[in-house]
Write a protein that holds these residues in place. Structure first.
Motif, PDB file in Angstrom:
ATOM      1  N   THR A 194      -0.495   9.320  -2.253  1.00 19.85           N
ATOM      2  CA  THR A 194      -1.666   9.288  -1.345  1.00 19.85           C
ATOM      3  C   THR A 194      -1.783   8.184  -0.310  1.00 19.85           C
ATOM      4  O   THR A 194      -2.675   8.194   0.506  1.00 19.85           O
ATOM      5  CB  THR A 194      -2.942   9.397  -2.291  1.00 19.85           C
ATOM      6  OG1 THR A 194      -2.556  10.660  -3.154  1.00 19.85           O
ATOM      7  CG2 THR A 194      -4.170   9.969  -1.459  1.00 19.85           C
ATOM      8  N   PHE A 195      -1.072   6.855  -0.646  1.00 21.95           N
ATOM      9  CA  PHE A 195      -1.263   6.073   0.199  1.00 21.95           C
ATOM     10  C   PHE A 195      -0.029   5.355   0.949  1.00 21.95           C
ATOM     11  O   PHE A 195      -0.194   4.414   1.579  1.00 21.95           O
ATOM     12  CB  PHE A 195      -1.749   4.872  -0.838  1.00 21.95           C
ATOM     13  CG  PHE A 195      -3.108   5.036  -1.412  1.00 21.95           C
ATOM     14  CD1 PHE A 195      -4.240   5.044  -0.671  1.00 21.95           C
ATOM     15  CD2 PHE A 195      -3.036   5.803  -2.789  1.00 21.95           C
ATOM     16  CE1 PHE A 195      -5.506   5.227  -1.411  1.00 21.95           C
ATOM     17  CE2 PHE A 195      -4.295   6.041  -3.296  1.00 21.95           C
ATOM     18  CZ  PHE A 195      -5.603   5.789  -2.796  1.00 21.95           C
ATOM     19  N   THR A 196       0.777   6.402   1.284  1.00 19.58           N
ATOM     20  CA  THR A 196       1.985   5.876   2.096  1.00 19.58           C
ATOM     21  C   THR A 196       1.317   5.972   3.441  1.00 19.58           C
ATOM     22  O   THR A 196       0.481   6.628   3.940  1.00 19.58           O
ATOM     23  CB  THR A 196       2.809   7.234   2.193  1.00 19.58           C
ATOM     24  OG1 THR A 196       2.395   8.454   2.404  1.00 19.58           O
ATOM     25  CG2 THR A 196       3.552   7.329   0.761  1.00 19.58           C
ATOM     26  N   PRO A 197       2.345   5.215   4.571  1.00 22.02           N
ATOM     27  CA  PRO A 197       1.444   5.049   6.026  1.00 22.02           C
ATOM     28  C   PRO A 197       1.487   6.545   6.508  1.00 22.02           C
ATOM     29  O   PRO A 197       0.206   6.551   7.090  1.00 22.02           O
ATOM     30  CB  PRO A 197       2.663   4.230   6.467  1.00 22.02           C
ATOM     31  CG  PRO A 197       3.431   3.426   5.613  1.00 22.02           C
ATOM     32  CD  PRO A 197       3.317   4.299   4.103  1.00 22.02           C
ATOM     33  N   PRO A 198       2.493   7.391   6.212  1.00 21.01           N
ATOM     34  CA  PRO A 198       1.931   8.731   6.959  1.00 21.01           C
ATOM     35  C   PRO A 198       0.703   9.299   6.372  1.00 21.01           C
ATOM     36  O   PRO A 198      -0.088   9.953   7.123  1.00 21.01           O
ATOM     37  CB  PRO A 198       3.221   9.587   6.870  1.00 21.01           C
ATOM     38  CG  PRO A 198       4.106   8.736   6.364  1.00 21.01           C
ATOM     39  CD  PRO A 198       3.606   7.415   5.876  1.00 21.01           C
ATOM     40  N   THR A 255      -6.694   0.367   8.152  1.00 18.85           N
ATOM     41  CA  THR A 255      -6.907   1.362   9.247  1.00 18.85           C
ATOM     42  C   THR A 255      -8.104   1.920   9.156  1.00 18.85           C
ATOM     43  O   THR A 255      -8.721   1.966  10.133  1.00 18.85           O
ATOM     44  CB  THR A 255      -5.906   2.640   8.626  1.00 18.85           C
ATOM     45  OG1 THR A 255      -4.450   2.093   8.318  1.00 18.85           O
ATOM     46  CG2 THR A 255      -5.908   3.569   9.891  1.00 18.85           C
ATOM     47  N   GLU A 256      -8.760   2.048   7.911  1.00 23.81           N
ATOM     48  CA  GLU A 256     -10.325   2.857   7.893  1.00 23.81           C
ATOM     49  C   GLU A 256     -11.370   1.680   8.515  1.00 23.81           C
ATOM     50  O   GLU A 256     -12.017   2.096   9.508  1.00 23.81           O
ATOM     51  CB  GLU A 256     -10.795   2.786   6.702  1.00 23.81           C
ATOM     52  CG  GLU A 256     -12.118   3.197   6.445  1.00 23.81           C
ATOM     53  CD  GLU A 256     -12.692   3.337   4.889  1.00 23.81           C
ATOM     54  OE1 GLU A 256     -12.034   2.875   3.908  1.00 23.81           O
ATOM     55  OE2 GLU A 256     -13.828   3.628   4.875  1.00 23.81           O
ATOM     56  N   ALA A 257     -11.122   0.267   8.441  1.00 17.81           N
ATOM     57  CA  ALA A 257     -11.936  -0.396   8.943  1.00 17.81           C
ATOM     58  C   ALA A 257     -11.720  -0.648  10.488  1.00 17.81           C
ATOM     59  O   ALA A 257     -12.783  -0.856  11.185  1.00 17.81           O
ATOM     60  CB  ALA A 257     -11.785  -1.891   8.346  1.00 17.81           C
TER      61      ALA A 257
END
Ligand code: HEM
Length: 449
Positions: A111-115, A404-406
């Motif tokens: 779930t946390f891979t870059p893509p 990425t979110e921030a």
């Protein structure tokens, strides 16, 4: 990006250390970043006796590397910490060790891979825009609350099928109450006393924990009944294959709690501190707004590429240096070792303090001053002197998600809005489990022309 020297607030530093019992009283007991002496920011190792525990605070990056990477097998999450957090997050990824941890990490990693994280950029953007829709030009908001509501929506939408039960104000209050009880519980736990019902705050925290777990248990049950196709359903299915039906349900609940909590509180604090630092540096805020506007325009109708936000990224890195969302984390030595020439025995606690390490006089130039240039320049640093997301194999699994979110949220907010300080408001860092401004962060928002 060069701006006048700006030193954001930090608690005062007495010249020498206080006796350990002083840490049990007043602000020192409540606030983990209060009461550190200047000497602590100059030493390479601190060793203390606390109620019969030997506690090491390694402050040399080589020692951090030894604990987190080179000799990591000798260091586990402390039994006492597991006991403290078990009522809330059980044996989820954050609070387990060994083979159990390895299997769980493998299940959640996809779930946390870059893509996978890049595919969530539209979710991050929507949460930012939904929240800002409620802002009025010139109005004043508690940006700590606004950031928390936004990251809660993100975690609910990206991992839990957008479930509304995880986005309510009541859920936000339950988390606050549960976290506030965390610092209160520390003392009885250290004394080896039962933590149940010690005081009103703890009782309220325990009630909040039970309520949160009950909500999450209902979600797990629904996934087990075939309703929902999300991260929770996926880990329930995958854990079933690895651990069997009964254990999978328990672990799915523990990880639902782990990811719900660890996945939004920390990022909300990072956003809050970033907004505070921007509100105090108007010129920097304007130049980062220009960068963000250009990045958003360059991405057309598609999701913004965070690669186009290098100055905002440096600013976020500097935010996490000065105000690490997780100001400390701990390990327990399983066998003997040596750190910075100091003997470590089995059972000793190793307390790792990003708060101190990130402001250490031997490691940083002008450590208390804000200077995003240190990250923009990709400066000459030891890999283990800057660890807002931990280090080694236990590095935060959500680090890329959080950054990425921030960046996406900040980029969309500062493009449309200017964040201004509220005169007379004093910002004061306070931390137990996470580091936040005491009493929130009131800021005025102004629509950009
Ligand atoms: C700015 C935001 C964040 C910060 C500063 C942060 C910080 C940390 C730190 C310091 C650790 C290591 C603790 C230790 O070694 O004892 C950690 C672990 C963890 N974090 Fe984060 N975190 C953030 C965001 C997130 C997000 C967004 C998620 C999930 C969506 C997440 C989930 C986790 C989990 C599950 C672990 C345990 C990993 C393991 O032990 O394998 N975190 N985080």
């Amino acid at each position: 990006m060069a701006s006048p020297r700006f030193v954001p607030p930090h608690p005062p530093r007495p010249s020498g250390p206080a006796p350990f019992w002083a840490g049990l009283l007043g602000e020192r007991a409540r606030n983990a970043v209060y009461g550190w002496s200047q000497q602590a920011f100059e030493k390479t190792h601190i060793r203390r006796q606390v109620f019969g525990w030997t506690v090491h605070i390694p402050l040399h990056p080589d020692s951090i590397q030894r604990v987190m990477l080179d000799n990591a097998a000798n260091y586990a999450k402390p039994a006492i910490v597991k006991k403290l957090i078990a009522p809330m997050i059980g044996r989820g990824l954050l609070s387990t060790d060994g083979e159990d941890w390895r299997k769980q990490r493998k299940v959640v990693a996809a779930t946390f891979t870059p893509p996978a994280v890049d595919a969530l950029i539209p979710v991050f953007r929507k949460a930012a825009e939904d929240k800002a829709r409620g802002w009025g030009d010139g109005a004043r908001f508690d940006m700590a609350e606004e950031a928390t509501a936004t990251t809660m929506a993100v975690i609910a939408d990206s991992l839990f099928g957008g479930d509304e039960r995880l986005k309510t104000v009541a859920a936000r209050r339950q988390i606050e109450t549960a976290l506030a009880a965390g610092s209160e519980i520390r003392l009885p736990a250290l004394l080896g006393l039962p933590v149940f019902g010690w005081n009103r705050k703890i009782r309220a925290g325990q009630r909040a924990q039970r309520e949160l777990r009950a909500t999450l248990r209902a979600l797990v049950q629904e996934r087990a009944d075939g309703k929902g196709d999300d991260f929770l359903a996926k880990i329930l299915g995958d854990m079933d294959d690895v651990f069997g039906d009964v254990e999978a349900r328990k672990l799915a609940l523990d990880n639902a709690a782990t990811f719900y909590l660890a996945g939004h509180e920390t990022t909300a604090n990072a956003l809050t501190w970033a907004l505070f630092l921007l509100s105090e540096q108007a010129e920097l805020q304007d130049s980062l707004a220009d960068e963000a506007r250009a990045a958003i325009a360059a991405s057309g109708d598609g999701p913004v590429s965070v690669e186009r936000l290098p100055c905002l990224r440096a600013m976020l890195d500097e935010t996490l240096r000065l105000y690490p969302s997780v100001p400390r984390f701990d390990r327990e030595a399983l066998g003997p070792d040596e750190l910075d020439g100091v003997a470590v025995a089995a059972g000793d606690i190793i307390s790792i303090w990003p708060w101190v390490l990130h402001r250490h006089a031997r490691l940083w130039d002008d450590p208390d001053a804000f200077d995003a240039e240190r990250f923009a320049k990709n400066g000459d640093r030891h890999r283990f002197q800057y660890i807002p997301f931990g280090a080694g194999s236990r590095t935060c699994v959500g680090a890329r998600f959080a950054i990425t979110e921030a960046l996406v949220i900040l980029a969309h907010w500062i493009t449309e809005w200017r964040f201004l300080p509220v005169p007379g408001n004093r910002v004061w860092p306070t931390g137990s489990v996470t580091l936040r401004p005491q009493g929130g962060l009131p800021l005025r928002v102004e629509r950009r022309a």
